[in-house]
Write a protein that holds these residues in place. Structure first.
Motif, PDB file in Angstrom:
ATOM      1  N   VAL A  14      87.720  43.254  33.302  1.00  0.00           N
ATOM      2  CA  VAL A  14      87.573  41.798  33.385  1.00  0.00           C
ATOM      3  C   VAL A  14      87.786  41.325  34.830  1.00  0.00           C
ATOM      4  CG1 VAL A  14      88.648  39.613  32.682  1.00  0.00           C
ATOM      5  CG2 VAL A  14      88.150  41.370  30.977  1.00  0.00           C
ATOM      6  N   GLY A  15      88.811  41.842  35.495  1.00  0.00           N
ATOM      7  CA  GLY A  15      89.089  41.445  36.876  1.00  0.00           C
ATOM      8  C   GLY A  15      87.970  41.802  37.827  1.00  0.00           C
ATOM      9  N   THR A  16      87.414  43.002  37.675  1.00  0.00           N
ATOM     10  CA  THR A  16      86.287  43.408  38.525  1.00  0.00           C
ATOM     11  C   THR A  16      85.089  42.495  38.294  1.00  0.00           C
ATOM     12  OG1 THR A  16      87.057  45.697  38.541  1.00  0.00           O
ATOM     13  CG2 THR A  16      84.746  45.327  39.113  1.00  0.00           C
ATOM     14  N   ALA A  17      84.819  42.160  37.049  1.00  0.00           N
ATOM     15  CA  ALA A  17      83.703  41.256  36.740  1.00  0.00           C
ATOM     16  C   ALA A  17      83.933  39.877  37.341  1.00  0.00           C
ATOM     17  CB  ALA A  17      83.518  41.162  35.227  1.00  0.00           C
ATOM     18  N   ALA A  21      95.461  37.354  35.305  1.00  0.00           N
ATOM     19  CA  ALA A  21      95.778  35.981  35.710  1.00  0.00           C
ATOM     20  C   ALA A  21      94.764  34.983  35.148  1.00  0.00           C
ATOM     21  CB  ALA A  21      95.826  35.886  37.236  1.00  0.00           C
ATOM     22  N   VAL A  22      93.507  35.283  35.295  1.00  0.00           N
ATOM     23  CA  VAL A  22      92.475  34.362  34.802  1.00  0.00           C
ATOM     24  C   VAL A  22      92.519  34.286  33.275  1.00  0.00           C
ATOM     25  CG1 VAL A  22      89.984  33.917  34.697  1.00  0.00           C
ATOM     26  CG2 VAL A  22      91.045  34.632  36.854  1.00  0.00           C
ATOM     27  N   ALA A  23      92.745  35.416  32.617  1.00  0.00           N
ATOM     28  CA  ALA A  23      92.860  35.400  31.150  1.00  0.00           C
ATOM     29  C   ALA A  23      94.050  34.548  30.710  1.00  0.00           C
ATOM     30  CB  ALA A  23      92.995  36.823  30.615  1.00  0.00           C
ATOM     31  N   LEU A  24      95.160  34.636  31.432  1.00  0.00           N
ATOM     32  CA  LEU A  24      96.335  33.829  31.101  1.00  0.00           C
ATOM     33  C   LEU A  24      96.027  32.344  31.232  1.00  0.00           C
ATOM     34  CD1 LEU A  24      99.363  33.666  30.380  1.00  0.00           C
ATOM     35  CD2 LEU A  24      99.853  33.903  32.813  1.00  0.00           C
ATOM     36  N   PRO A  28      84.368  36.537  32.155  1.00  0.00           N
ATOM     37  CA  PRO A  28      82.926  36.777  31.974  1.00  0.00           C
ATOM     38  C   PRO A  28      82.487  36.446  30.549  1.00  0.00           C
ATOM     39  CG  PRO A  28      84.077  38.762  32.752  1.00  0.00           C
ATOM     40  CD  PRO A  28      85.102  37.724  32.485  1.00  0.00           C
ATOM     41  N   ARG A  29      81.253  36.047  30.405  1.00  0.00           N
ATOM     42  CA  ARG A  29      80.739  35.706  29.078  1.00  0.00           C
ATOM     43  C   ARG A  29      80.802  36.896  28.128  1.00  0.00           C
ATOM     44  NH1 ARG A  29      77.140  30.877  30.234  1.00  0.00           N
ATOM     45  NH2 ARG A  29      76.945  31.037  32.466  1.00  0.00           N
ATOM     46  N   GLU A  30      80.629  38.084  28.675  1.00  0.00           N
ATOM     47  CA  GLU A  30      80.638  39.299  27.861  1.00  0.00           C
ATOM     48  C   GLU A  30      82.037  39.890  27.764  1.00  0.00           C
ATOM     49  OE1 GLU A  30      78.969  39.629  31.096  1.00  0.00           O
ATOM     50  OE2 GLU A  30      77.493  38.254  30.310  1.00  0.00           O
ATOM     51  N   SER A  31      83.076  39.067  27.863  1.00  0.00           N
ATOM     52  CA  SER A  31      84.452  39.573  27.804  1.00  0.00           C
ATOM     53  C   SER A  31      84.742  40.215  26.461  1.00  0.00           C
ATOM     54  CB  SER A  31      85.460  38.429  27.997  1.00  0.00           C
ATOM     55  OG  SER A  31      85.505  38.052  29.332  1.00  0.00           O
ATOM     56  N   PRO A  32      85.570  41.250  26.483  1.00  0.00           N
ATOM     57  CA  PRO A  32      86.023  41.811  25.213  1.00  0.00           C
ATOM     58  C   PRO A  32      86.863  40.776  24.459  1.00  0.00           C
ATOM     59  CG  PRO A  32      86.851  43.073  27.094  1.00  0.00           C
ATOM     60  CD  PRO A  32      86.095  41.921  27.626  1.00  0.00           C
ATOM     61  N   ASP A  33      87.092  41.036  23.201  1.00  0.00           N
ATOM     62  CA  ASP A  33      87.920  40.140  22.386  1.00  0.00           C
ATOM     63  C   ASP A  33      89.323  40.069  22.988  1.00  0.00           C
ATOM     64  OD1 ASP A  33      89.029  38.605  20.340  1.00  0.00           O
ATOM     65  OD2 ASP A  33      89.464  40.386  19.128  1.00  0.00           O
ATOM     66  N   LEU A  34      89.748  38.870  23.363  1.00  0.00           N
ATOM     67  CA  LEU A  34      91.070  38.683  23.966  1.00  0.00           C
ATOM     68  C   LEU A  34      91.969  37.839  23.064  1.00  0.00           C
ATOM     69  CD1 LEU A  34      90.126  38.080  27.700  1.00  0.00           C
ATOM     70  CD2 LEU A  34      90.876  40.196  26.620  1.00  0.00           C
ATOM     71  N   SER A  35      91.770  37.960  21.770  1.00  0.00           N
ATOM     72  CA  SER A  35      92.616  37.207  20.844  1.00  0.00           C
ATOM     73  C   SER A  35      93.984  37.855  20.676  1.00  0.00           C
ATOM     74  CB  SER A  35      91.925  37.073  19.484  1.00  0.00           C
ATOM     75  OG  SER A  35      91.680  38.361  18.949  1.00  0.00           O
ATOM     76  N   ALA A  36      94.134  39.082  21.160  1.00  0.00           N
ATOM     77  CA  ALA A  36      95.417  39.788  21.108  1.00  0.00           C
ATOM     78  C   ALA A  36      95.571  40.613  22.379  1.00  0.00           C
ATOM     79  CB  ALA A  36      95.468  40.692  19.878  1.00  0.00           C
ATOM     80  N   ALA A  37      96.762  41.105  22.620  1.00  0.00           N
ATOM     81  CA  ALA A  37      97.025  41.903  23.812  1.00  0.00           C
ATOM     82  C   ALA A  37      96.118  43.134  23.841  1.00  0.00           C
ATOM     83  CB  ALA A  37      98.486  42.327  23.852  1.00  0.00           C
ATOM     84  N   ARG A  38      95.635  43.458  25.022  1.00  0.00           N
ATOM     85  CA  ARG A  38      94.699  44.566  25.189  1.00  0.00           C
ATOM     86  C   ARG A  38      95.232  45.586  26.181  1.00  0.00           C
ATOM     87  NH1 ARG A  38      89.478  43.616  23.223  1.00  0.00           N
ATOM     88  NH2 ARG A  38      89.378  45.837  23.646  1.00  0.00           N
TER      89      ARG A  38
END
Length: 181
Positions: free
Chosen positions: A91-94, A38-41, A73-83
């Motif tokens: 990400v949600g736990t962080a 949700a937050v990534a969206l 989070p600042r240390e998020s993995p690359d989210l430029s494409a579906a993961r």
């Protein structure tokens, strides 16, 4: 008017009954996954986490969490494409644990209250189905019985897709029947 008041009472009673416990329970096993998605969206403006689920519940659950300051989070993995799913859990736990336990429960509670929109819509569509198929009393009975259903009581507030699916199925059945009738 009496029918509307009765339906409103059923919906409000359901919302109070379920919404009052939104801050009591810790996360379910998949809520961090849905929180991350949700937050990534909201931040990326594209569906990159949990892409096998429809985005509408993510927009609804994410709105109050993002308004409360939830962010990737600042240390998020690359989210430029579906993961993959494991990234959404991470990400949600962080997000949930980034600012301590008080913030954790505040975010969960806000997201859960927002998700109550979908069971409320489901109750209205149960009423409309009963009314369409028989009469207003049948519609009220359908809404009342659905409001007492343990599955809707147990899953209606969770940050996920269950409540949205229930509302969507009832809406599709109602409008499908109206279309073919």
């Amino acid at each position: 008017l009496l029918t509307f008041v009765a339906l409103l009472a059923i919906v409000v009673a359901y919302l109070i009954r379920v919404g009052s416990s939104a801050s009591v329970y810790s996360q379910t096993v998949d809520e961090p996954y849905h929180v991350g998605a949700a937050v990534a969206l909201w931040e990326k403006k594209q569906h990159v986490l949990g892409v096998q689920h429809p985005p509408l519940p993510r927009w609804v659950a994410g709105a109050p969490m993002v308004a409360m300051g939830a962010a990737l989070p600042r240390e998020s993995p690359d989210l430029s494409a579906a993961r993959k799913e494991d990234v959404a859990y991470e990400v949600g736990t962080a997000i949930l644990t980034s600012q301590g336990s008080g913030h954790y429960f505040d975010l969960l509670t806000a997201g859960r209250w927002a998700m109550l929109l979908f069971p409320a819509v489901a109750l209205v569509y149960a009423f409309l189905l009963g009314k369409f198929l028989l009469d207003a009393r049948a519609g009220l009975a359908a809404a009342l019985l659905l409001s007492l259903d343990t599955t809707l009581l147990g899953h209606g507030m969770w940050i996920g897709t269950d409540g949205a699916a229930a509302a969507g199925f009832l809406a599709a059945i109602y409008h499908g029947l109206r279309f073919v009738h």
